[in-house]
Each structure stands twice: as structure tokens, then as C-alpha cells.
Design a protein around this motif. Structure first.
Motif, PDB file in Angstrom:
ATOM      1  N   UNK A   1       6.109   0.979   0.814  1.00 14.72           N
ATOM      2  CA  UNK A   1       5.094   1.730   1.543  1.00 14.72           C
ATOM      3  C   UNK A   1       3.756   1.031   1.369  1.00 14.72           C
ATOM      4  N   UNK A   2       2.995   0.949   2.462  1.00 17.12           N
ATOM      5  CA  UNK A   2       1.690   0.283   2.416  1.00 17.12           C
ATOM      6  C   UNK A   2       0.663   1.146   3.140  1.00 17.12           C
ATOM      7  N   UNK A   3      -0.601   0.976   2.796  1.00 17.51           N
ATOM      8  CA  UNK A   3      -1.671   1.720   3.429  1.00 17.51           C
ATOM      9  C   UNK A   3      -1.835   1.355   4.896  1.00 17.51           C
ATOM     10  N   UNK A   4      -2.538   2.201   5.623  1.00 21.41           N
ATOM     11  CA  UNK A   4      -2.657   2.033   7.066  1.00 21.41           C
ATOM     12  C   UNK A   4      -3.457   0.827   7.507  1.00 21.41           C
ATOM     13  N   UNK A   5      -4.222   0.229   6.599  1.00 26.96           N
ATOM     14  CA  UNK A   5      -4.980  -0.970   6.945  1.00 26.96           C
ATOM     15  C   UNK A   5      -4.321  -2.243   6.424  1.00 26.96           C
ATOM     16  N   UNK A   6      -3.069  -2.119   5.955  1.00 23.73           N
ATOM     17  CA  UNK A   6      -2.342  -3.268   5.409  1.00 23.73           C
ATOM     18  C   UNK A   6      -1.220  -3.655   6.361  1.00 23.73           C
ATOM     19  N   UNK A   7      -1.168  -4.905   6.752  1.00 24.88           N
ATOM     20  CA  UNK A   7      -0.126  -5.377   7.668  1.00 24.88           C
ATOM     21  C   UNK A   7       0.638  -6.563   7.101  1.00 24.88           C
ATOM     22  N   UNK A   8       0.580  -6.738   5.801  1.00 21.97           N
ATOM     23  CA  UNK A   8       1.348  -7.801   5.142  1.00 21.97           C
ATOM     24  C   UNK A   8       1.696  -7.323   3.742  1.00 21.97           C
ATOM     25  N   UNK A   9       2.965  -7.440   3.356  1.00 25.83           N
ATOM     26  CA  UNK A   9       3.407  -6.983   2.039  1.00 25.83           C
ATOM     27  C   UNK A   9       4.427  -7.956   1.473  1.00 25.83           C
ATOM     28  N   UNK A  10       4.636  -7.856   0.184  1.00 31.01           N
ATOM     29  CA  UNK A  10       5.724  -8.546  -0.490  1.00 31.01           C
ATOM     30  C   UNK A  10       6.787  -7.514  -0.850  1.00 31.01           C
ATOM     31  N   UNK A  11       8.016  -7.794  -0.483  1.00 29.40           N
ATOM     32  CA  UNK A  11       9.121  -6.863  -0.722  1.00 29.40           C
ATOM     33  C   UNK A  11      10.073  -7.483  -1.727  1.00 29.40           C
ATOM     34  N   UNK A  12      10.432  -6.716  -2.749  1.00 33.68           N
ATOM     35  CA  UNK A  12      11.394  -7.178  -3.739  1.00 33.68           C
ATOM     36  C   UNK A  12      12.813  -7.057  -3.195  1.00 33.68           C
ATOM     37  N   UNK A  13      13.612  -8.117  -3.355  1.00 36.12           N
ATOM     38  CA  UNK A  13      14.980  -8.154  -2.852  1.00 36.12           C
ATOM     39  C   UNK A  13      15.916  -8.673  -3.943  1.00 36.12           C
ATOM     40  N   UNK A  14      17.204  -8.689  -3.640  1.00 32.79           N
ATOM     41  CA  UNK A  14      18.215  -9.223  -4.545  1.00 32.79           C
ATOM     42  C   UNK A  14      18.770 -10.538  -3.986  1.00 32.79           C
ATOM     43  N   UNK A  15      19.151 -11.472  -4.846  1.00 33.09           N
ATOM     44  CA  UNK A  15      19.680 -12.746  -4.352  1.00 33.09           C
ATOM     45  C   UNK A  15      20.994 -12.570  -3.596  1.00 33.09           C
TER      46      UNK A  15
ATOM     47  N   UNK B   1      -3.400   4.059  17.022  1.00 38.35           N
ATOM     48  CA  UNK B   1      -3.194   5.509  17.055  1.00 38.35           C
ATOM     49  C   UNK B   1      -4.466   6.175  17.533  1.00 38.35           C
ATOM     50  N   UNK B   2      -4.325   7.333  18.169  1.00 39.88           N
ATOM     51  CA  UNK B   2      -5.494   8.023  18.692  1.00 39.88           C
ATOM     52  C   UNK B   2      -6.427   8.514  17.586  1.00 39.88           C
ATOM     53  N   UNK B   3      -5.883   8.749  16.372  1.00 43.52           N
ATOM     54  CA  UNK B   3      -6.712   9.175  15.240  1.00 43.52           C
ATOM     55  C   UNK B   3      -6.818   8.064  14.202  1.00 43.52           C
ATOM     56  N   UNK B   4      -5.701   7.516  13.816  1.00 41.95           N
ATOM     57  CA  UNK B   4      -5.712   6.447  12.841  1.00 41.95           C
ATOM     58  C   UNK B   4      -4.378   6.318  12.151  1.00 41.95           C
ATOM     59  N   UNK B   5      -3.984   5.098  11.842  1.00 47.89           N
ATOM     60  CA  UNK B   5      -2.737   4.853  11.124  1.00 47.89           C
ATOM     61  C   UNK B   5      -2.983   5.107   9.643  1.00 47.89           C
ATOM     62  N   UNK B   6      -2.158   5.961   9.041  1.00 45.22           N
ATOM     63  CA  UNK B   6      -2.327   6.309   7.632  1.00 45.22           C
ATOM     64  C   UNK B   6      -1.531   5.399   6.723  1.00 45.22           C
ATOM     65  N   UNK B   7      -0.318   5.016   7.153  1.00 41.52           N
ATOM     66  CA  UNK B   7       0.504   4.176   6.292  1.00 41.52           C
ATOM     67  C   UNK B   7       1.618   3.533   7.103  1.00 41.52           C
ATOM     68  N   UNK B   8       2.210   2.493   6.497  1.00 39.47           N
ATOM     69  CA  UNK B   8       3.386   1.832   7.039  1.00 39.47           C
ATOM     70  C   UNK B   8       4.520   1.975   6.019  1.00 39.47           C
ATOM     71  N   UNK B   9       5.745   2.085   6.519  1.00 42.65           N
ATOM     72  CA  UNK B   9       6.907   2.104   5.647  1.00 42.65           C
ATOM     73  C   UNK B   9       7.871   1.014   6.098  1.00 42.65           C
ATOM     74  N   UNK B  10       8.310   0.220   5.121  1.00 44.84           N
ATOM     75  CA  UNK B  10       9.285  -0.831   5.385  1.00 44.84           C
ATOM     76  C   UNK B  10      10.667  -0.284   5.037  1.00 44.84           C
ATOM     77  N   UNK B  11      11.608  -0.422   5.966  1.00 44.74           N
ATOM     78  CA  UNK B  11      12.959   0.085   5.809  1.00 44.74           C
ATOM     79  C   UNK B  11      13.961  -1.065   5.708  1.00 44.74           C
ATOM     80  N   UNK B  12      14.962  -0.864   4.868  1.00 43.57           N
ATOM     81  CA  UNK B  12      16.192  -1.658   4.941  1.00 43.57           C
ATOM     82  C   UNK B  12      17.245  -0.737   5.516  1.00 43.57           C
TER      83      UNK B  12
END
Length: 967
Positions: free
Chosen positions: A340-354, A322-333
Motif C-alpha cells: 500500500x502506498x500514499x496517494x502521491x506515490x507512484x513508485x514502490x519497491x515490492x518484496x518478492x520470493x525467488x 479523481x474529482x476529490x483526490x487519490x488517497x492511496x494505491x494498493x498493489x495486488x498479486x
């Protein structure tokens, strides 16, 4: 919330012989704030919880009850200056909980009291103003007593921006004076324009770069009426008749804001009065530097790290730029945020259902809240878990509604060690529904018949509870007239049939979302491709070719309107449909931001003749509250795309604060209703009023926030996720996508009766419901639609629904009994008596076993008989709109007709004319004991035919309506 700042610098420039003084301030941002969830912040002595309702995101932070416990956010600012940020908190104790608020290590609000909110589920926002540095900043809230701080939900932050104030007394004035006799102005005075059309104030404005700038006029006038003004830029009107509403007094100043396109260098902005009242008193014009409008690049290569587990998955993606900076990421289903994760995070664990399928994507957001386009979609299915414990048996199975053809059921929730996923519902031992909630309706039943119902619960691992005890229910002798019953398949080889509009010839044009094709479908189901919107593109989600609406004047202008995703935006276009093919597209409304999901897309002409457009927020929730954005709105425009007269803000915006509305329909009073997708908690059914704020993103469902309108009904998102909406005789029909059912409810005043769920899982994801000219409903499925669909596979359906046969009763989809007959079906539609458009009619056969039917239209004011139709076959229970010309009614053999008047008027429907506010007409339907009336023919008058009808009348039913028609 925001206050004026102290001046930093004064600039003097000589323009056209006048000294123009401009004061530059460091002030609040015009862009929407960025939300930072507390559960993603740094927590010192506290835990993330979700045991109290109404929080945002996935939870809130409950800090420990000790002095020194804290929550710290890292925020990014595009500029340095004084910023205002909002802290959303709850405090269910009676006393306040003080905390120090520090920015970049410096306490800016010592011992700030977070007062009691009355309950732990009641959230309020407290604003703090503090100096901010450009780039990264930390904001920490630290409890100062042994009670700790309040529960914290999120922090909303907006970067400071630079704005320039231009005083009206220094502008060019035509027919007006500089005065100072009312208090509260800024500068040295204000401009009082003369009370004439054409008086104006013209500001000379300098900007450093070409762009779209937020501008604000500060005004006052205690006249009690609106004083509109044309706003022009460099000689061209940019905002015609912009409303300047009255203020309570002449010294009560208010702001009117809009955005204007300005060019680099010098510009003129002129406000010109458009009525004899003149304009308001003008104090100043504020021009704000536009915030960063450049979105981040899409995250790349969304992928699974390791193995998909029953209850979760590890994800990673390539960082956005980004020209200024990435503030956050959002993971969608799909279209719902699940992480939601911070702008310097590019790996997360997501809770799901079996044992559950997901379609995941990631979006990046910068400090100004600009969203990227979505990443690649990642489809995955979690494996079963080792859970073998079944849910408990559902209790208290009961009926909530019983009619001759349907039984609605309800039951108490089961419990499970992991969680209940849904319920299987049985009729006489055969499963007829699978639902995610505690209700289902069995339809197409036989009157006066006993059925036995039972229900069982299941979890995500397919463990099934014992089935409940059987509940015996006997249907009533008569049906509920609004109940839908499956009639037949219209066509089962469709792509994703999204938008439907019927033409005067009773055929439908259907938009296939991902093939971008428009197909013409007859009532019998024959389909023909009539063209392709070549400018349409997919979003690999919910975008593509969406809504369709035929012009109210299609018979003469041949226009059809469409909403589709284009290379740069979502837009509304129109084209002509002539000789079986579509013509070139003319863009009418452009610049509606697009994204993978939340594209809205429904368009319909209202009873006022204007086009209504439902737009999604484009996965940027802040757009919904921004009146300068077309997203997250219901728009109301003319046939050429201009703002419709009477719109509340003088723009295209009719209502705002919407997340992803996709249903539009009007009731018998002409009121607009809309269905709307929620995020993770509540879907909504709203009664729309001009200028109202429907709450998103502050509210999801009912929240009773001042200035925001609560929904009429709300559903858990698994139960509904509603798209299309239709209203027939004040019965609402709402198609549920994720819920896979048709919700049915009757309007009662400003609310509805208890919604009932029909066709649970019968056709999968339901998208569009629309009344058909043959007296029924068309309902469409759009399965496999979350990843851009499968356009090469034609596996979705259009089905026809009929209404349950009530007692011998006449109805119309055009108006309710004792309602108002639309102008379309009166002499006013063409300004001449006779040869009018007949309205659609339907009736229940009752138990009379007639040989034929007859229909008479009567003006009750003078008993004048307008029109008669007879020899209607006993097998007929509806008449389509627009019966043709001829003694032998076209396409209705062997029925015949006669009308009042002379010449061709006697051979076609003769609608209400004249009218008045309370001019009552009756449509009288007769059940007759003969198949053919004898002794009447083409030379008979309407009255003579009626005499013969009355001699064979078994029963009569009447549909009444008022007409205000004038020839």
C-alpha cells in the motif's frame, strides 16, 4: 461510536401549509471509512514490525519507548466539519500508554490513554472526534511518557457529511397522533400511528441533486414483534415490508437505515404500516448527503523499473486522477494486497520470493474509499537467488487418518535460512503430491496393503532437504465412504469451466468464463456449444461468465440463471434454454460492483426454492460492512430477483462481512455453508446464518470480535484459496484454487472433522465441484485464469470422481440416512400420488459378489410397499435421478419396475406420500443370488415381487428418511 452533533443552522420552509423545520448538522459520514496503514505513515522514532499476530496490512508500528515518539498520517477529507476516526492499537503491558492526538498541529485529545489490551496480538479500536478541514489533514499520535505509545496498526478515517433531520411531528400523518409520553425523542415529540394496516407518516424532503441517498428512520416500540412498513418514494414502493424490529422498551430508540433514489428538488418519503399492529413510534427521518461516489481513473502503464530481482522489484505507474483526490494505491498479486502506498506515490519497491511467478496490478482509492478499476496486469517471474542452503529434514512424519483407500499424512515443519516454500510427498519412492503446508492425502489405495511414505522440504530456490525416513502404513480392510477417487476424464478441452448446473435429462450446462460460452456436456463428456452471453465482458482477472443455476422448475419454465460481468457491473440474469439454444437475457439483479478481482460469482438455488448469490467486495473492503451495498454479501432473492421473504433486513442481503465468497452448499439439515477467499492470512469455511456479520475487513479468519461470526474452519491462503463447495451425505468437498487440491471433511454438529487434502497438484487450480446425477462428483480445473485467462486455448478439464466403495451401504446425494427426504422426490412436488421423480441412489458393492440387485420403497408406518425395481445388473452401483416411465426401466436395461396404484402409476417410481413430521420411509436395497427373478412380470404387484426378492436375498441395506409430504 458516532454521536449527534450540535446544530449549525435552522431552515424554515413553507410546504403545503405546514412549517417544516429542518436542522442541518455536520455529522458522521455514511460512507465507509478509508483505512490508512501505520506502516505507510510518517514514523518518528519507531520501526515497522510483524512479530505479533492479527495485524492488518503488512505490519504495524512499534514506536520507541521514549516520550515524543510518534506516528503521523496524512488523510484527505471531502468536506470540512467534525469527523470521527478510529485508531487500532495493541498494548500488551498491564498499564496504559498515554499519547497526545493532534490534528493539523493542534492537540485535540491530550494524554489520551491507550489502555492495556491484555496481549500484544490483541487489537482494539479507540475513536477520536475532532474538527477536520477539507482536503489534506495530518493526524499525529505522540507518546507522552518514557514508555512511548502503543503499537499502532492503522487509522480509519471518514469525511464529515451534511445530513438533514425531518421531525415526524411535522410530517403528514394519516391515522396517528403526535405524542410525547415516552422519553428520549428528539424535537417536540414523536408519531404514534394507529394499530391498523395503512397508517402512515409522510415526509417531504428536498435534495439538491438526483442521486442515491442514505436515509435513517429513528423509531421505538416495545411490542416484542416486528412492525414492518412499506417505504415509498414519490408514490412508488422502494422498500416493501421494511423490518422495524421491536426495541427493548417504548423509550429505547433505534435506527433503521436504507438507501433511496431521490430526484433533485422535492420528494415525498412515506412509511406505511403493513400489518394490523401498525408501525412503530417514529421520531424522525434523517437524510444524508451522499458521499463522493466517483472512483479514480485506473492507474496507467504499470511497469518494472530496472531489473526483476530474486527478492523484489521496483514498480512504477502513471498517476490516477479523481474529482476529490487519490488517497492511496494498493498493489495486488492476483486478488491479494501486497503493498500500500500514499496517494502521491507512484513508485514502490515490492518484496518478492525467488523463482516465483506473479501477476501484479495496481488500484487507486479516493478519500471516500472508492476503488478504481485495475491497472494493466504485469506478469513476471523472479530469478533464482544465490541461496544454496537446503531446508532441514521434515520431522515426525505420521498418519492423521487411515482407511481402505486413503492415507492422510502430517509432519512437523522444516526450517530454512530464507524460508520453506513447500514439501514433496512420496509413496513407495514415487512423488504423488507437492503441497505448501504440512498435510497431504494419498488416495486410490488398495485395502489391506502396506505403503511406505516419506517427505522432503524445498525452498524458493529449489534447494531440497534430505528426505525423511520412510513411514510404513497398512490400509484398512474397508474404505471411508466419503473418500473421493478419480474415476475418469469427462472432458479435457474446456476453457475455464466455472459454473455447472445439471438439467433433468442428466446433461450439464457449463459456463466457460472467458469465452462467455455455455456448453452442454453429457455424462460421457460430449460437449456442444448452445449459446454465448454476448453481454458478458472480462475484467482481465476473475470476472466474466461465472455461476449457473437451473430453475427448480426447469421442466416447466425452462429458465437458467447466470451471473456475469457486464460493461458496468456484475449481474444476475436469466434466460430460457429451449430446443438446444439459449434465449435473450433478462436482468434480475444489477449494480453489483465489479473489479479485476473479488467478483464472487457462485449462484445456487437453496432447498427453500430461493436463489442465493455470492458477491465479492469488488476490491473495496468497506463494502462488505455496508448493508446498502450488494457487494461482500450472500444475497437471497426470488426467481425474479426481488428480496426473498424472511430476509433479515428486508433487502436482498442475507449475510454480510464477506470478502470473496465463491462456494455455496447445504447440508442434510438444510444449513448453508460457504467457502471464502482470504486476503493474505486466512481463507474461511463458514456456516451461514441469516443476518450474521462474518467480519471482513475487521476480521480475516477467527478474531472473536463482538457481533462478528468466526469461521468454522480456516486455512493459510497458500493452502486453499477456496472456490466451489459441495456437500454429499454431510461430507464437505471444497475445491482450492491456489492450493490446487480438494479439501474433504465430515460435518459433525456445528463443525467438521479434521480436513484432508486430496489430489494435491494433480490438475492444478481447482474451481468447481458439484454432485452429478450418476452418483459421483464433477471437478473442474481453471488454470491460467488470473489475467483474463487464455480463451483461445482449451486446456482445462472436467473430471469425474467416484466415492470409495464402502461396505454394502445405500446412500443418496439428496439426503443423509435418517434425514428429511426433499419434497422434490415426493408426491408433493406435483400434488398428485405416483409418477414421481426418483431420487439419485448409490451403493458400495461390498464383498458379496451378487448376481443382481433389487430395490423396494416401504412406508414403515403401515408397511405399504410403494415401488420396486429388480434385475438391476450386478455391475450397477448407482441410479440417476428421474427414472423414466415403463415396465422396462428406460436406460437401465434389463431392470424392471412396478409401482403401487393403477394405470401408469404402476410403471414409474411412486414416492413418499402421505407424510408427517416423523413419517419414516425406507429404501431397501437387496443383493440377490440370481441375475433374473423368475415367476414375476408386468402383472405382478409390488408385494409379489418383494416375496420373490426375499427368496434370493444375500444381504440387505437400508436408507431411511422422514417425509412431511402432503398430496
Amino acid at each position: 461510536m458516532l454521536t449527534h452533533r450540535t446544530g449549525r443552522k435552522i431552515l424554515g420552509t413553507l410546504t403545503a401549509g405546514l412549517l417544516v423545520t429542518a436542522v442541518i448538522y455536520a455529522g458522521p459520514a455514511a460512507a465507509a471509512p478509508v483505512r490508512y496503514e501505520a506502516e505507510n505513515a510518517t514514523i518518528g522514532q519507531g520501526v515497522v514490525e510483524s512479530n505479533h499476530p492479527n495485524f492488518s496490512g503488512t505490519g504495524f508500528v512499534n514506536t520507541d519507548a521514549v516520550a515524543g515518539s510518534y506516528v503521523q498520517w496524512t488523510v484527505n477529507s471531502t468536506s470540512a466539519g467534525t469527523a470521527t476516526f478510529g485508531i487500532r492499537f495493541a498494548n500488551g503491558q498491564t498499564g496504559g500508554r498515554p499519547a497526545d492526538v493532534a490534528v493539523n498541529g493542534t492537540v485535540v485529545a491530550p494524554g489520551l490513554v491507550f489502555e492495556s489490551t491484555g496481549a500484544w496480538g490483541t487489537w482494539v479500536t479507540k475513536n477520536v472526534t475532532a474538527p477536520i478541514s477539507v482536503g489534506s489533514n495530518t493526524i499525529r499520535i505522540t507518546g507522552t511518557t518514557a514508555a512511548g505509545g502503543p503499537n499502532l496498526d492503522y487509522l480509519e478515517f471518514e469525511s464529515p457529511q451534511i445530513f438533514t433531520d425531518y421531525q415526524a411531528e411535522n410530517a403528514t400523518i394519516s391515522r396517528g397522533l403526535v405524542e410525547s409520553n415516552w422519553a428520549g425523542y428528539t424535537g417536540t415529540g414523536f408519531v404514534n400511528g394507529d394499530n391498523v394496516v395503512g397508517s402512515y407518516v409522510q415526509f417531504t424532503v428536498n435534495v439538491g441533486a438526483t442521486g442515491v441517498y442514505p436515509v435513517t428512520f429513528r423509531h421505538a416500540h416495545g411490542s416484542g414483534v416486528n412492525r414492518p412498513m412499506d417505504i415509498s418514494v414519490n408514490g412508488a414502493v422502494a422498500a416493501p415490508a421494511l423490518a422495524f424490529p421491536s426495541t427493548p422498551t417504548w423509550d429505547t430508540w433505534a435506527d433503521v437505515s436504507l438507501t433511496l433514489s431521490l430526484t433533485a428538488g422535492t420528494n415525498t418519503i412515506r412509511a406505511t404500516a403493513t400489518t394490523a399492529n401498525g408501525g412503530p413510534n417514529l421520531d424522525r427521518l434523517r437524510v444524508t448527503q451522499p458521499s463522493d461516489a466517483e472512483p479514480p481513473t485506473p492507474p496507467g502503464n504499470l511497469r518494472v523499473v530496472g531489473q526483476v530481482r530474486p527478492y523484489g522489484v521496483d514498480l512504477a505507474w502513471n498517476a490516477s486522477t479523481d474529482n476529490v483526490g487519490v488517497a492511496q494505491y494498493k498493489v495486488y498479486n492476483g486478488g491479494n494486497v501486497i503493498k500500500t502506498a500514499g496517494g502521491n506515490i507512484t513508485a514502490v519497491t515490492v518484496d518478492l520470493q525467488p523463482n516465483t511467478s506473479y501477476v501484479l496490478s495496481v488500484l487507486a482509492y479516493d478519500t471516500s474509499g472508492n476503488p478504481s478499476q485495475g491497472s494493466n496486469n504485469l506478469s513476471l517471474t523472479t530469478p533464482p537467488s544465490d541461496d544454496i542452503q537446503a531446508p532441514t529434514t521434515p520431522a515426525n512424519l505420521r498418519t492423521s487418518n487411515v482407511s481402505g483407500t486413503s492415507v492422510s499424512l502430517a509432519w512437523n515443519a522444516s526450517t530454512d535460512n530464507i524460508g520453506v516454500t513447500g514439501y514433496h510427498v512420496y509413496r513407495d519412492g514415487v512423488r504423488f503430491a507437492t503441497v505448501p503446508d504440512l498435510t497431504a492425502t494419498a488416495d486410490a489405495l488398495t485395502p489391506n496393503t502396506t505403503y511406505v511414505f516419506s517427505v522432503e522440504a524445498f525452498d524458493a530456490n529449489s534447494n531440497v532437504s534430505p528426505r525423511s525416513a520412510g513411514l510404513s502404513v497398512r490400509t484398512t480392510a474397508s474404505a471411508t465412504g466419503g473418500d473421493p477417487i478419480f474415476d475418469r476424464n469427462v472432458n479435457t478441452q474446456m476453457d475455464l469451466p466455472w459454473g455447472i448446473t445439471f438439467l433433468p435429462d442428466n446433461t450439464a450446462l457449463v459456463a466457460e468464463r472467458d469465452r462467455f460460452e455455455i456448453v452442454q456436456v453429457t455424462l460421457s463428456g460430449q460437449k456442444t456449444v448452445v449459446g454465448r452471453i454476448t453481454e458478458a465482458v472480462t475484467t482481465s482477472g476473475e470476472g466474466g461468465l461465472m455461476g449457473l443455476a437451473a430453475s427448480p422448475n426447469f421442466a416447466t419454465d425452462r429458465y437458467v440463471y447466470a451471473m456475469h460481468t457486464a460493461a458496468s457491473d456484475n449481474r444476475v440474469v436469466r434466460f430460457k434454454f429451449e430446443n438446444g439454444t439459449i434465449g435473450p437475457r433478462e436482468a434480475l439483479v444489477t449494480g453489483i460492483a465489479k473489479n479485476t478481482f473479488h467478483n464472487g460469482g457462485r449462484i445456487k438455488f437453496g432447498p427453500d426454492g430461493f436463489l442465493y448469490i455470492a458477491t465479492g467486495d469488488g476490491q473495496d473492503a468497506n463494502r462488505a460492512q455496508n448493508l446498502s451495498s450488494l457487494n461482500g454479501k450472500i444475497l437471497r432473492v426470488t426467481s425474479t430477483g426481488a428480496p426473498a421473504p424472511g430476509n433479515p433486513f428486508g433487502t436482498r442481503v442475507y449475510s454480510y462481512g464477506h470478502r470473496n465468497p465463491q462456494g455455496l452448499a447445504w447440508d442434510s439439515q438444510g444449513r448453508l455453508w460457504s467457502s471464502e477467499f482470504g486476503n493474505n492470512v486466512w481463507d474461511e469455511l463458514n456456516l451461514i446464518e441469516s443476518g450474521r456479520n462474518y467480519g471482513w475487513p475487521t476480521c480475516e479468519g477467527s478474531c472473536s470480535v463482538s457481533g462478528m461470526t468466526n469461521p468454522v474452519r480456516q486455512w493459510d491462503t497458500a493452502s486453499a484459496s477456496p472456490s466451489g463447495l459441495e456437500i454429499v451425505n454431510d461430507w464437505i468437498y471444497m475445491a482450492a484454487v491456489r492450493g490446487g487440491r480438494l479439501w474433504v471433511m465430515k460435518i459433525t454438529g456445528n463443525t467438521t472433522d479434521t480436513p484432508r487434502a486430496f489430489f494435491n497438484g494433480t490438475w492444478g487450480r481447482l474451481r468447481t465441484v458439484v454432485k452429478s446425477p450418476d452418483g459421483g462428483l464433477w471437478l473442474t480445473s481453471t488454470n491460467n485464469d488470473r489475467s483474463g485467462g487464455t480463451p483461445n486455448v482449451l486446456d482445462n478439464s472436467i473430471v469425474r470422481l467416484r466415492f470409495a466403495a464402502p461396505p454394502f451401504t445405500l446412500t443418496s446425494t439428496a439426503f443423509a440416512n435418517n434425514g428429511t427426504i426433499p419434497i422434490r422426490y415426493t408426491c408433493q412436488q406435483d400434488g398428485a400420488s405416483g409418477n414421481d421423480i426418483s431420487l439419485p441412489l448409490a451403493w458400495g458393492p461390498g464383498t458379496l459378489a451378487p448376481q443382481s440387485y433389487a430395490l423396494v420403497v416401504v412406508d414403515t408406518a403401515n408397511s405399504f410397499k410403494h415401488w420396486v425395481m429388480w434385475d438391476i445388473p450386478a455391475s450397477t452401483t448407482f441410479l440417476p435421478e428421474g427414472l423414466g416411465l415403463g415396465f422396462n426401466v428406460p436406460n437401465q436395461s434389463p431392470a424392471k419396475q412396478k409401482g403401487a396404484g393403477s394405470g401408469n402409476q404402476t410403471l414409474q417410481y411412486f414416492g413418499p406420500c402421505p407424510g408427517g413430521a416423523n413419517h419414516l420411509y425406507e429404501f431397501r436395497l437387496y443383493a440377490l443370488d440370481v441375475a433374473t427373478l423368475s415367476g414375476v412380470g408386468s402383472g405382478s404387484t409390488v408385494a409379489q415381487v418383494e416375496t420373490e426378492i426375499l427368496a434370493h436375498d444375500l444381504a440387505t441395506t437400508t436408507l431411511a428418511g422422514n417425509s412431511a409430504a402432503q398430496a
